[in-house]
Enzyme design. Sequence first.
Site, PDB file in Angstrom:
ATOM      1  N   LYS A  33       0.812  -1.219   0.000  1.00 55.08           N
ATOM      2  CA  LYS A  33       0.000   0.000   0.000  1.00 55.08           C
ATOM      3  C   LYS A  33       0.846   1.271   0.000  1.00 55.08           C
ATOM      4  O   LYS A  33       0.480   2.261  -0.634  1.00 55.08           O
ATOM      5  CB  LYS A  33      -0.948   0.013   1.195  1.00 55.08           C
ATOM      6  N   THR A  34       1.977   1.259   0.719  1.00 57.93           N
ATOM      7  CA  THR A  34       2.815   2.463   0.753  1.00 57.93           C
ATOM      8  C   THR A  34       3.351   2.776  -0.629  1.00 57.93           C
ATOM      9  O   THR A  34       3.410   3.942  -1.047  1.00 57.93           O
ATOM     10  CB  THR A  34       3.979   2.274   1.746  1.00 57.93           C
ATOM     11  N   ASP A 212      -3.654   7.990   4.372  1.00 55.94           N
ATOM     12  CA  ASP A 212      -3.080   6.665   4.597  1.00 55.94           C
ATOM     13  C   ASP A 212      -3.583   6.117   5.931  1.00 55.94           C
ATOM     14  O   ASP A 212      -3.928   6.885   6.847  1.00 55.94           O
ATOM     15  CB  ASP A 212      -1.557   6.762   4.601  1.00 55.94           C
ATOM     16  N   GLU A 213      -3.606   4.804   6.072  1.00 56.10           N
ATOM     17  CA  GLU A 213      -4.046   4.132   7.301  1.00 56.10           C
ATOM     18  C   GLU A 213      -5.420   4.654   7.751  1.00 56.10           C
ATOM     19  O   GLU A 213      -5.653   4.926   8.939  1.00 56.10           O
ATOM     20  CB  GLU A 213      -3.018   4.331   8.426  1.00 56.10           C
ATOM     21  N   GLN A 243      -7.414  -4.536   9.719  1.00 61.45           N
ATOM     22  CA  GLN A 243      -6.293  -4.157  10.584  1.00 61.45           C
ATOM     23  C   GLN A 243      -6.622  -2.959  11.457  1.00 61.45           C
ATOM     24  O   GLN A 243      -5.720  -2.260  11.935  1.00 61.45           O
ATOM     25  CB  GLN A 243      -5.045  -3.864   9.743  1.00 61.45           C
ATOM     26  N   ARG A 593       2.028 -10.959  10.393  1.00 64.45           N
ATOM     27  CA  ARG A 593       3.393 -10.447  10.581  1.00 64.45           C
ATOM     28  C   ARG A 593       4.418 -11.486  10.121  1.00 64.45           C
ATOM     29  O   ARG A 593       5.591 -11.167   9.929  1.00 64.45           O
ATOM     30  CB  ARG A 593       3.684 -10.122  12.052  1.00 64.45           C
TER      31      ARG A 593
END
Length: 712
Positions: A33-34, A212-213, A243, A593
């Site tokens: 995504k970044t 973002d986020e 998330q 993770r």
Amino acid sequence: MADYLDGLNDKQREAVLHTGSPLLILAGAGSGKTRVITVKIAHLIEALGVSPYSILAVTFTNRAAAEMRHRAASMAPAAADVMIRTFHSFGAWVLRRHAALLGMPAGFTIYDDDDSITLLRAIFPSETRSTLTPIARRISRAKDFDLTPDDDLGDFSDDPEFARYFRAYEERLREIGNADFGDLIRRPVELLRTHPDVAERMRDRFRVILVDEYQDSNVAQFSLLRELCGPATYLCVVGDDDQSIYRFRGAEVRNILTFGDSFPGTQLVRLEQNYRSTAAILRVASEVVSHNQGRLGKTLWTDRAGGPKPVLAYLYDEDDEVRYCMGVLTGEQAEEGESSISLADTAILYRTNAQSRIFETAFLRANIPYRIVGTVRFYEREEIKDAVAYLKFLANPRDEVSVRRVINKPSRGLGEVTVGKIMDYLPETEGDVLAACRIAVGGLSARASTALKSFVSIVDSIQQSFGTRTLAEFVTAVISRTGLADYHQEQDPVAGSQRVQNLEELVNAASLYPPTTEGLVEFLEGIELDSSRRSDDDEQPGVTLITMHNTKGLEFRRVIITGLEEGLFPRGSDELPDDLEEERRLFYVALTRARRSLHITTCRTRRVNGRILDLYPSRFVREIPQDAVEIRGAAAAGAGGFGGGFGSAAAPPADEFSPGTAVYHDDYGSGVVVKRWMTGANPVVLVQFETGRTAQFLPRYAPLERISGDYS
């Protein structure tokens, strides 16, 4: 096509090239995504000719903002002029330029949490700091929900006096002309709502807004976004509903779930290709999170071949759990191909900070290097050092250092001058500090004398009880009788709960020693020896010990997720459905993770407040398909996961909790079942506790313990 588009998959490219309608990029864990959001900034500038000065990009941390700026500018140098800030930094920027319109000086000061408490103390001088601290936290949370003292606060707080504190605080803050952290969002919202000309200028300036986020945004941040967006604004948000794990900080997952309703015409692009984990790990994560109802839905996949099945280990107790983890680290319990995974690329995850204690102790004694992320080491935590200081003083009345730490904690009005007077009597008492306290009482002011008498009385009562109960019960009494538990609980509604859990873990550690003077001394000596074993080389590579919340944004080749038992994770079945779904999202974050190797542990028994309790596998364990994992331990030996395992609740019979049954719950204490009914196939009970509180539980999952008592 520009070079920066090379390497994007089809969905990433679709998200980057999209224009026009609002865009929600639903970006799964490890889906890049970044990269998408930074490439999109470069594309807007380089290909579409959008002025960098008209682009606003907001995120949640300064580190994330700096990374976004660096990566975008590496592709399009003009991106260095894009306004990339955190929400709060942007809010401060707005306020500085329009402070006068809100009656604020341009040079206003921003108050932190401690400043807010100090201001409340000045307004209510008769109140103690410990009383005002939770009120300050509640005011901050109210601002996160875009609430003012004039709003209906009934659903936010059941304290009828809260509005009075909130109003007085706001009035004084306005008089001073400063702002607190919550004001950096709420007051810009107020500005844009009350000054349409300013709102229009903002919309003309920022024609493109990227967030973002987005799943971590709160109600006030959503309100700010709504006010900034006009008919011509291009809005793009990136986030992952699966998330969203910061509800306790005010994050509102509904912001992302209802984004399409809030911004009509929204196009949804799902980024589901995962570049981090193996297919076997992704299957477990997707199967678990699919049980949530509040989600937009997506299924992660990868084209990475290979990778072993995740391991699900049924273990006896937390000591067995530690041994299992050490076996994984040393290779005895490792999967095929794990030998190449280093300690530095391994993480042990747990739900609460307190769970680190037993790993720290075992690793120190086995010379296994480790590092703690997001908190200090167990025996260096303030609340633990406070409790240990009391125990040291009780073990040795001549321990001047320890008594200086705790004589005024919690605050009793015994300042340094008073303590100095007490210490003046040490030569007469041969160093016995408690005896010096008794002598000093007569030479102090009335207030100090009363406070010192109270301290001596507390110590005397604790000393008299020594040897009449287990050492764990004695340590519990020390923590309770001295007021340490209440003191640390009141410091912060969130951090305070964690501190109390840490104190409870200290009780668990004490339960291993006999209730004698020698046992207490041996317990304290063990703490000192463990502390002395710690390496001062913080850069030494080692296994990472970390809570699940703190793993957000991190990844490791090997992950061990511990403590999958009902009542520990999830914390309790009496939670609201939204709370339970957030716990499941937290498990999803923990699972994703892992890049290559994943282990999950669940224990049959665990020490809780010094008692050994029988536990049941977490419902999250039962949501994992049996063929998706390699099963080790009790289930593999035919025990079916401690009497249930897959597809079974493994819980006590529900009819054991009929009305009139006396019960105990770790969070609420003792109580009695007053009502029982069915919800579908599951029985539900209503418990009236001795504190006066009532709560509903599903006996199938709840950590309710039958106790003796006749309430019929």
